[in-house]
Design a protein around this motif. Structure first.
Motif, short mmCIF file in Angstrom:
data_model
loop_
_atom_site.label_atom_id
_atom_site.label_comp_id
_atom_site.label_asym_id
_atom_site.label_seq_id
_atom_site.Cartn_x
_atom_site.Cartn_y
_atom_site.Cartn_z
N GLU A 64 7.28 0.01 -15.64
CA GLU A 64 8.33 -0.36 -14.71
C GLU A 64 8.33 0.59 -13.53
O GLU A 64 8.03 1.78 -13.68
N LEU A 65 8.67 0.07 -12.36
CA LEU A 65 8.80 0.89 -11.17
C LEU A 65 10.08 1.70 -11.27
O LEU A 65 11.15 1.16 -11.51
N ARG A 66 9.97 3.02 -11.08
CA ARG A 66 11.15 3.85 -11.31
C ARG A 66 11.68 4.52 -10.06
O ARG A 66 12.71 5.19 -10.12
N GLU A 67 10.99 4.41 -8.93
CA GLU A 67 11.51 5.05 -7.74
C GLU A 67 10.95 4.38 -6.51
O GLU A 67 9.92 3.70 -6.55
N VAL A 68 11.63 4.57 -5.40
CA VAL A 68 11.15 4.07 -4.12
C VAL A 68 10.07 5.00 -3.62
O VAL A 68 10.22 6.22 -3.65
N VAL A 69 8.93 4.45 -3.22
CA VAL A 69 7.84 5.28 -2.70
C VAL A 69 7.59 4.89 -1.24
O VAL A 69 7.85 3.78 -0.81
N ARG A 70 7.10 5.86 -0.50
CA ARG A 70 6.82 5.64 0.91
C ARG A 70 5.59 4.77 1.08
O ARG A 70 4.54 5.05 0.50
N GLU A 71 5.72 3.72 1.88
CA GLU A 71 4.56 2.89 2.15
C GLU A 71 3.63 3.61 3.13
O GLU A 71 4.09 4.33 4.02
N ASP A 72 2.36 3.41 2.94
CA ASP A 72 1.39 4.01 3.84
C ASP A 72 1.36 3.18 5.12
O ASP A 72 1.06 1.98 5.10
N VAL A 73 1.64 3.80 6.25
CA VAL A 73 1.69 3.07 7.50
C VAL A 73 0.47 3.38 8.37
O VAL A 73 0.43 2.99 9.53
N ALA A 74 -0.49 4.08 7.79
CA ALA A 74 -1.69 4.42 8.60
C ALA A 74 -2.52 3.18 8.87
O ALA A 74 -2.50 2.22 8.11
N THR B 121 0.84 -1.20 0.00
CA THR B 121 0.00 0.00 0.00
C THR B 121 0.87 1.25 0.00
O THR B 121 1.80 1.36 0.81
N VAL B 122 0.59 2.17 -0.90
CA VAL B 122 1.36 3.40 -1.01
C VAL B 122 0.40 4.59 -1.09
O VAL B 122 -0.79 4.43 -1.36
N ARG B 123 0.93 5.76 -0.88
CA ARG B 123 0.14 6.99 -0.96
C ARG B 123 0.55 7.76 -2.20
O ARG B 123 1.74 8.01 -2.43
N LEU B 124 -0.43 8.14 -3.01
CA LEU B 124 -0.20 8.90 -4.22
C LEU B 124 -0.68 10.34 -4.00
O LEU B 124 -1.88 10.57 -3.84
N GLU B 125 0.24 11.26 -3.97
CA GLU B 125 -0.09 12.68 -3.78
C GLU B 125 -0.34 13.33 -5.14
O GLU B 125 0.40 13.08 -6.10
N LEU B 126 -1.37 14.15 -5.23
CA LEU B 126 -1.61 14.90 -6.46
C LEU B 126 -0.69 16.12 -6.50
O LEU B 126 -0.31 16.66 -5.45
N ALA B 127 -0.39 16.56 -7.69
CA ALA B 127 0.43 17.76 -7.85
C ALA B 127 -0.27 18.97 -7.27
O ALA B 127 0.38 19.88 -6.72
N GLU B 128 -1.59 18.99 -7.38
CA GLU B 128 -2.41 20.04 -6.76
C GLU B 128 -3.81 19.47 -6.55
O GLU B 128 -4.21 18.54 -7.25
N ARG C 23 -4.64 9.99 -2.76
CA ARG C 23 -5.37 8.75 -2.53
C ARG C 23 -4.37 7.63 -2.33
O ARG C 23 -3.21 7.72 -2.76
N GLU C 24 -4.82 6.57 -1.70
CA GLU C 24 -3.96 5.41 -1.48
C GLU C 24 -4.12 4.43 -2.64
O GLU C 24 -5.19 4.33 -3.24
N ALA C 25 -3.04 3.73 -2.92
CA ALA C 25 -3.06 2.69 -3.95
C ALA C 25 -2.58 1.40 -3.33
O ALA C 25 -1.64 1.39 -2.51
N VAL C 26 -3.22 0.30 -3.70
CA VAL C 26 -2.78 -1.03 -3.29
C VAL C 26 -2.24 -1.73 -4.51
O VAL C 26 -2.95 -1.88 -5.52
#
Length: 353
Positions: A343-353, A7-14, A26-29
């Motif tokens: 392809e995955l191109r970067e490390v993203v922060r996992e949602d820990v909530a 599970t990760v968190r996707l932040e919008l640019a605005e 929003r969160e993505a699984v």
């Protein structure tokens, strides 16, 4: 086969404001299915509108993962999914769509073929995607439209449904002035009454709008069909067209149906709807939720089948952790790599909530 989740968190640019809400993240699984050293990936995103949070998605994925573990290989699992024998009726469409995507990705990698070739298309689809401008000030809307047109976008989708409809009219007017050559779509997300829609549609037609998505509140497809009969603009059903049976009721009554894989159940469900619409007078639109390139990729492999393509969800993110479908120049492209081509191109922060 083995399935795992992240599970990760996707932040919008605005923040993106539409008639019923404003969203900033929003969160993505992410579902990963592994077999014989290869991995296939799919994504489901949370949705307040569809009542899906990350916990619910993970619980449903866990149940499907158990079923996947009983399948001897991804090909048989994909066939079981197509026949409704894997995810079952209890699984939300977003979960079924993500499982479908992960299996297609894995089957494609095992076959050394991109997903569009698995689906019978020899050429990789390329399509001009709409880019969304939310409910915002006229000055901001004009600036965004001007920048998008300069970047190569040929289609802009304007969100509508302001408390004062004149604000919507003015926003479309300044966008038309700022980007006179782009095609314009309008999306009130069901904010208008029949009387409002009847009064507003001719005005938006005069401003050069090409089509309008879901002008009326969902729940009364007969009203939407009646409006479409006399509308000066094509009407595209969205919230009123969730799955196959909805599409069947509206086929031939509206000019378009917005098919989103997350709401209909994935690639194979979308293909069933596309086949249903052939010859009905109702054309296909491919839409999306805000998601990463992983979430958008399955629909991109279908993009050559649609009249309207609105696959910009990944372009709304501050940082897209996946890459492979383009879109920054106004055109999404199915990848040539085996599977979904992302392809995955970067490390993203996992949602820990």
């Amino acid at each position: 086969m083995k399935a795992s989740l992240r599970t990760v968190r996707l932040e919008l640019a605005e923040p993106l404001r539409i008639s019923r809400s404003t969203m900033s993240a929003r969160e993505a699984v992410w579902l990963t299915v592994e077999h014989d050293g290869l991995r296939g990936h799919g994504e489901a995103v949370t949705s307040v509108y569809y009542g899906l949070d990350a916990e619910t998605l993970c619980g449903r994925f866990a149940a499907v993962g158990t079923e996947l573990g009983r399948c001897p290989d991804p090909e048989s699992a994909l066939e079981a999914l197509k026949e409704g024998e894997l995810a079952g009726a209890a699984a939300p469409s977003a979960v079924t769509a993500a499982v479908d995507a992960a299996l297609l990705d894995l089957v494609g990698k095992r076959a050394g073929r991109p997903v569009h070739r698995l689906l019978g298309a020899e050429r990789a689809p390329v399509a001009a995607t709409a880019r969304t401008i939310g409910i915002t000030s006229p000055v901001r809307a004009a600036t965004e439209a001007r920048c998008l047109a300069a970047s190569g976008f040929e289609v802009i989708k304007v969100k509508a449904g302001s408390p004062d409809a004149e604000d919507d009219v003015e926003r479309v007017r300044v966008i038309r002035d700022a980007a006179p050559r782009v095609r314009l779509l309008l999306d009130p997300n069901g904010a208008w009454s029949t009387a409002q829609a009847t009064a507003l549609l001719p005005r938006f037609a005069d401003l050069g709008v090409e089509a309008v998505e879901q002008p009326l509140p969902p729940g009364d497809p007969d009203a939407l069909g009646s409006l479409a009969e006399k509308s000066p603009l094509p009407i595209i059903a969205d919230e009123d067209a969730v799955g196959f049976e909805d599409a069947r009721r509206l086929a031939g009554r509206v000019q378009g149906i917005n098919v989103k894989l997350a709401k209909c159940g994935g690639v194979h469900a979308a293909l069933r709807i596309a086949e249903l619409l052939e010859g009905s007078g109702t054309e296909l639109m491919l839409g999306c939720l805000t998601a990463s390139s992983l979430g958008l990729a399955p629909a991109v492999h279908l993009a050559d089948r649609a009249r309207w393509t609105d696959l910009d969800g990944h372009l709304l993110l501050a940082h897209d952790p996946w890459t492979g479908i383009g879109g920054e120049d106004g055109f999404v492209r199915a990848g040539a790599l085996p599977g979904l081509g992302v392809e995955l191109r970067e490390v993203v922060r996992e949602d820990v909530a």
